[in-house]
Design a protein around this motif. Structure first.
Motif, mmCIF file in Angstrom:
data_model
loop_
_atom_site.group_PDB
_atom_site.id
_atom_site.type_symbol
_atom_site.label_atom_id
_atom_site.label_comp_id
_atom_site.label_asym_id
_atom_site.label_seq_id
_atom_site.Cartn_x
_atom_site.Cartn_y
_atom_site.Cartn_z
ATOM 1 N N HIS A 90 90.728 -12.030 106.136
ATOM 2 C CA HIS A 90 90.295 -10.909 105.322
ATOM 3 C C HIS A 90 90.694 -11.174 103.866
ATOM 4 C CE1 HIS A 90 90.001 -6.233 105.138
ATOM 5 N NE2 HIS A 90 89.154 -6.851 104.345
ATOM 6 N N VAL A 91 89.717 -11.439 103.022
ATOM 7 C CA VAL A 91 90.047 -11.852 101.659
ATOM 8 C C VAL A 91 89.942 -10.696 100.671
ATOM 9 C CG1 VAL A 91 89.552 -13.507 99.834
ATOM 10 C CG2 VAL A 91 89.226 -14.170 102.208
ATOM 11 N N LEU A 92 88.861 -9.955 100.758
ATOM 12 C CA LEU A 92 88.667 -8.836 99.835
ATOM 13 C C LEU A 92 88.510 -7.567 100.635
ATOM 14 C CD1 LEU A 92 86.117 -9.720 97.040
ATOM 15 C CD2 LEU A 92 88.554 -9.307 96.804
ATOM 16 N N ASP A 93 89.156 -6.508 100.177
ATOM 17 C CA ASP A 93 89.112 -5.283 100.951
ATOM 18 C C ASP A 93 88.640 -4.123 100.083
ATOM 19 O OD1 ASP A 93 89.453 -3.513 103.025
ATOM 20 O OD2 ASP A 93 91.564 -3.126 102.521
ATOM 21 N N ASP A 94 87.422 -3.720 100.252
ATOM 22 C CA ASP A 94 86.913 -2.480 99.698
ATOM 23 C C ASP A 94 87.193 -2.364 98.194
ATOM 24 O OD1 ASP A 94 85.650 -0.079 99.702
ATOM 25 O OD2 ASP A 94 87.390 1.054 100.432
ATOM 26 N N VAL A 95 86.609 -3.281 97.444
ATOM 27 C CA VAL A 95 86.822 -3.277 96.001
ATOM 28 C C VAL A 95 85.665 -2.556 95.316
ATOM 29 C CG1 VAL A 95 86.918 -4.773 93.963
ATOM 30 C CG2 VAL A 95 88.180 -5.390 96.030
ATOM 31 N N SER A 96 85.982 -1.558 94.511
ATOM 32 C CA SER A 96 84.949 -0.831 93.773
ATOM 33 C C SER A 96 85.360 -0.704 92.312
ATOM 34 C CB SER A 96 84.755 0.582 94.338
ATOM 35 O OG SER A 96 84.386 0.529 95.682
ATOM 36 N N PHE A 97 84.427 -0.958 91.403
ATOM 37 C CA PHE A 97 84.694 -0.727 89.974
ATOM 38 C C PHE A 97 83.382 -0.799 89.212
ATOM 39 C CE2 PHE A 97 85.015 -5.217 90.761
ATOM 40 C CZ PHE A 97 84.324 -5.778 89.709
ATOM 41 N N GLY B 33 96.124 -17.211 94.855
ATOM 42 C CA GLY B 33 95.622 -17.222 96.227
ATOM 43 C C GLY B 33 95.246 -15.852 96.741
ATOM 44 N N CYS B 34 95.074 -14.872 95.831
ATOM 45 C CA CYS B 34 94.782 -13.532 96.308
ATOM 46 C C CYS B 34 93.283 -13.336 96.518
ATOM 47 C CB CYS B 34 95.307 -12.476 95.340
ATOM 48 S SG CYS B 34 94.295 -12.293 93.873
ATOM 49 N N GLY B 35 92.496 -14.326 96.186
ATOM 50 C CA GLY B 35 91.060 -14.177 96.406
ATOM 51 C C GLY B 35 90.294 -13.950 95.119
ATOM 52 N N LYS B 36 90.883 -14.322 93.991
ATOM 53 C CA LYS B 36 90.192 -14.137 92.708
ATOM 54 C C LYS B 36 88.892 -14.937 92.652
ATOM 55 C CE LYS B 36 93.667 -15.390 89.955
ATOM 56 N NZ LYS B 36 94.959 -15.472 90.652
ATOM 57 N N THR B 37 88.987 -16.165 93.123
ATOM 58 C CA THR B 37 87.799 -17.020 93.039
ATOM 59 C C THR B 37 86.719 -16.562 94.021
ATOM 60 O OG1 THR B 37 89.133 -18.868 92.288
ATOM 61 C CG2 THR B 37 87.007 -19.416 93.202
ATOM 62 N N PRO C 254 78.543 -11.043 100.429
ATOM 63 C CA PRO C 254 79.643 -10.180 100.860
ATOM 64 C C PRO C 254 79.486 -9.778 102.326
ATOM 65 C CG PRO C 254 78.122 -8.985 99.439
ATOM 66 C CD PRO C 254 77.667 -10.409 99.445
ATOM 67 N N SER C 255 80.622 -9.541 103.016
ATOM 68 C CA SER C 255 80.557 -9.045 104.389
ATOM 69 C C SER C 255 80.092 -7.592 104.381
ATOM 70 C CB SER C 255 81.928 -9.144 105.065
ATOM 71 O OG SER C 255 82.411 -10.454 104.974
ATOM 72 N N GLU C 256 80.591 -6.853 103.398
ATOM 73 C CA GLU C 256 80.161 -5.463 103.236
ATOM 74 C C GLU C 256 80.139 -5.146 101.752
ATOM 75 O OE1 GLU C 256 82.638 -2.596 105.403
ATOM 76 O OE2 GLU C 256 82.644 -4.092 107.028
ATOM 77 N N GLY C 257 79.438 -4.088 101.408
ATOM 78 C CA GLY C 257 79.475 -3.630 100.028
ATOM 79 C C GLY C 257 78.313 -4.158 99.212
ATOM 80 N N THR C 258 78.171 -3.612 98.006
ATOM 81 C CA THR C 258 77.043 -3.983 97.173
ATOM 82 C C THR C 258 77.509 -4.316 95.764
ATOM 83 O OG1 THR C 258 76.739 -1.676 96.597
ATOM 84 C CG2 THR C 258 75.351 -2.557 98.360
ATOM 85 N N LEU C 259 76.693 -5.120 95.099
ATOM 86 C CA LEU C 259 76.922 -5.452 93.705
ATOM 87 C C LEU C 259 75.606 -5.208 92.986
ATOM 88 C CD1 LEU C 259 78.594 -6.973 91.461
ATOM 89 C CD2 LEU C 259 77.383 -8.989 92.234
ATOM 90 N N LYS C 260 75.609 -4.246 92.073
ATOM 91 C CA LYS C 260 74.378 -3.929 91.361
ATOM 92 C C LYS C 260 74.520 -4.251 89.884
ATOM 93 C CE LYS C 260 72.660 -0.317 94.394
ATOM 94 N NZ LYS C 260 72.481 1.132 94.561
ATOM 95 N N ILE C 261 73.455 -4.810 89.323
ATOM 96 C CA ILE C 261 73.394 -5.033 87.883
ATOM 97 C C ILE C 261 72.236 -4.205 87.354
ATOM 98 C CG2 ILE C 261 72.990 -6.734 86.074
ATOM 99 C CD1 ILE C 261 74.248 -8.825 87.901
ATOM 100 N N LEU D 215 94.652 -7.147 90.829
ATOM 101 C CA LEU D 215 94.423 -7.236 92.271
ATOM 102 C C LEU D 215 95.753 -7.373 93.007
ATOM 103 C CD1 LEU D 215 91.374 -9.683 92.524
ATOM 104 C CD2 LEU D 215 91.367 -7.192 92.385
ATOM 105 N N THR D 216 95.755 -6.914 94.245
ATOM 106 C CA THR D 216 96.942 -7.076 95.087
ATOM 107 C C THR D 216 96.848 -8.396 95.814
ATOM 108 O OG1 THR D 216 95.867 -6.153 97.017
ATOM 109 C CG2 THR D 216 96.955 -4.595 95.546
ATOM 110 N N ASN D 217 97.901 -8.709 96.567
ATOM 111 C CA ASN D 217 97.884 -9.887 97.409
ATOM 112 C C ASN D 217 96.807 -9.742 98.480
ATOM 113 O OD1 ASN D 217 98.885 -12.374 97.893
ATOM 114 N ND2 ASN D 217 100.975 -11.702 98.274
ATOM 115 N N LYS D 218 96.482 -10.852 99.127
ATOM 116 C CA LYS D 218 95.406 -10.897 100.113
ATOM 117 C C LYS D 218 95.700 -9.972 101.295
ATOM 118 C CE LYS D 218 93.703 -15.012 100.548
ATOM 119 N NZ LYS D 218 93.868 -16.434 100.893
ATOM 120 N N PRO D 219 94.776 -9.196 101.833
ATOM 121 C CA PRO D 219 93.412 -9.012 101.330
ATOM 122 C C PRO D 219 93.415 -8.198 100.033
ATOM 123 C CG PRO D 219 93.817 -7.557 103.175
ATOM 124 C CD PRO D 219 95.027 -8.406 103.046
ATOM 125 N N ALA D 220 92.713 -8.718 99.034
ATOM 126 C CA ALA D 220 92.814 -8.147 97.703
ATOM 127 C C ALA D 220 92.147 -6.776 97.598
ATOM 128 C CB ALA D 220 92.195 -9.119 96.700
#
Lengths: 258, 270
Positions: free
Chosen positions: A31-38, A53-57, A69-76, A218-223
């Motif tokens: 689990h690398v990224l967890d429910d990131v919204s901004f 190693g927190c998953g920035k890349t 992404p496994s879940e979630g959306t990215l809109k431009i 960001l926090t440690n993994k899962p970020a």
């Protein structure tokens, strides 16, 4: 800090450019990224910091759709991000100039992929060459450039795209401090001139505080996003001023995961 | 601008000698080799029945330039016959081998489709095609070009394949994030970055073609340098054999030089 964020956000009247909602990524069971919204405003300079190693890349690779992404959306601009449709540019951690193209041809690469008219390409490349002072290197191959000049070409190539979103993944990670200070100012200059929306990933807190209008910690993994921090220090910033040091200390405290 | 410009010899091994000195050293190397050869025969350390003197070979070269005896063709005719065969087989090998290797290396479907057959053909020595080729095509130009084709084709495929597989992932990502599709990325990033290794493959192909040529001509031919060598053996004329060998060596070196020249033109960014 949260009232301050809201107050500053309320003052910022630029439209929202990038909308990230519930972004989550698993690699198999990791689990690398967890429910990131901004949100990112148009023309905003956002820095993302977090422990190594927190998953920035991974986070960046999701933004450019190198990974799905496994879940979630990215809109431009309210549409789902798509490199074919949107104009994205990326400055990678490793040097990424095309060795078989001259400096000028490198700067033109993305513009040609986008099939822009020849006169637009010419005009933009000339502007970048002038802004970065690359005239003498115009017809030189990257193999004969110094590392820092090569990196300037790569950054110039990204800005020449006049991208909707410019993503930079620790572009100065392997440079000495003098080169980094110099290139940080270059990037700010290009950003101000061209008005690009920038997401800049770094593990260097000072760099983040120096560059950004907003810092995502960001926090440690899962970020997850630990804090979304608006940075209102006036440019050009003085790294020795009290406000700067206080902010840097605050971000460093927030990153600590031990 | 160039990193090494104006600097002394990087490793310091040459003590900064000029390029003229180095050229003279090379010339001196060749001359010493010939001198030792000549002296071995002059002082009868080696019998003249087994080996010809360099001076004799030069006279023979002049003689053979216009005379067909004893093998039935003048030297220029033999050289031309061999060149025709080698170049047609080689050109065909490069033109088909390099693109196939590039396509296999980039597109997984093509790789999976072609690779099993290729892997079986690959270890078959080119000269083992000779008997079948004689049955199919006789002993003319086509037949020999066909054998050479195999010897040139295989290194071209393997090197182009490896070259394009080694394309820097970051560069691929740069193209993809700029909005390039897979095919566009293939020809804008994959192909240029595979060129140095593809050229290394062509270099191997030239060597293979030239050496296979001699084998092919020694077994089945009516003209050419390999044919001249086998005739020399028939007439027990070591000087004819040696002349054939030396001309083959010289032309091979010439090919290599020519190829380096083309390579530096095409891959001028290194």
């Amino acid at each position: 800090m949260s009232e301050e964020v809201n107050a500053a956000a309320a003052r910022d009247e630029r439209p929202v450019k990038v909308e990230v909602r519930h972004l989550t990524k698993y690699f198999d069971t990791l689990h690398v990224l967890d429910d990131v919204s901004f949100d990112i405003k148009k023309g905003e300079f956002v820095c993302v910091v977090g422990p190594t190693g927190c998953g920035k890349t991974t986070f960046l690779n999701l933004l450019t759709k190198i990974y799905e992404p496994s879940e979630g959306t990215l809109k431009i601009d309210g549409e789902l991000a798509d490199p074919k449709k949107h104009n994205l540019a990326f400055v990678f951690q490793e040097p990424s100039s095309f060795p078989w193209l001259t400096v000028e041809e490198n700067l033109k690469f993305g513009l040609k992929v986008k099939k822009l008219p020849a006169d637009v390409i010419e005009q933009r490349v000339e502007r970048i060459i002038k802004l970065l002072g690359l005239e003498e290197f115009r017809n030189v191959y990257p193999a004969s450039l110094s590392t820092s000049t090569e990196q300037r070409v790569i950054i110039g190539r990204a800005f020449a795209m006049e991208p909707d979103l410019l993503l930079m993944d620790e572009p100065y990670g392997q440079m000495d401090i003098k080169m980094r200070f110099y290139l940080e100012d270059e990037v700010l200059r290009l950003w101000r001139e061209i008005g690009t929306t920038v997401v800049f990933i770094t593990h260097n807190v000072e760099e983040a505080v120096y560059l950004s209008e907003k810092i995502l910690i960001l926090t440690n993994k899962p970020a997850k996003i630990k804090e979304e921090l608006v940075n209102t220090l006036p440019y050009p910033r003085n790294i020795a001023s009290k406000d700067f040091i206080d902010l840097r200390r605050h971000v460093t405290e927030q990153i600590k995961w031990w | 601008m160039k990193k090494n410009e104006g600097k002394a010899d990087k490793l310091g091994r040459g003590m900064g000698a000029s390029s003229y000195t180095y050229a003279m050293l090379s010339v001196a190397g060749v001359l010493s080799f010939l001198l030792i050869w000549q002296l071995l025969l002059e002082f009868k350390l080696v019998s003249g029945r087994y080996l010809a003197k360099p001076t004799e070979l030069i006279l023979l070269l002049i003689y053979k330039w216009t005379n067909a005896a004893p093998d039935g063709a003048t030297l220029p005719v033999s050289i031309w016959a061999s060149m025709q065969v080698a170049l047609s087989g080689l050109a065909l090998g490069i033109v088909t081998g390099v693109p196939l290797g590039l396509l296999m290396g980039w597109f997984k479907g093509i790789d999976k489709f072609v690779n099993p057959v290729f892997e079986i053909i690959r270890p078959i020595p080119p000269i083992s095609w000779i008997p079948l080729t004689i049955v199919w095509l006789g002993i003319g130009l086509q037949a020999k070009a066909f054998i050479i084709y195999f010897s040139a084709f295989i290194p071209c495929v393997i090197n182009s394949y490896t070259g394009i597989k080694l394309t820097n992932k970051t560069l691929i990502n740069v193209a993809k994030t700029s909005g390039a599709g897979n095919v566009e990325t293939f020809y804008k990033v994959g192909i240029p970055s595979a060129m140095p290794l593809a050229f290394a493959g062509i270099r191997v192909a030239v060597g293979n073609a030239w050496s296979t040529l001699v084998a092919a001509e020694m077994l089945a031919a009516s003209a050419g340098l390999g044919y001249m060598i086998s005739m020399g053996r028939l007439y027990a004329r070591p000087d004819i054999i040696l002349l054939g060998m030396i001309v083959i060596g010289l032309i091979g070196a010439l090919f290599n030089g020519l190829l380096s020249f083309v390579e530096n033109r095409v891959i001028k960014w290194r």
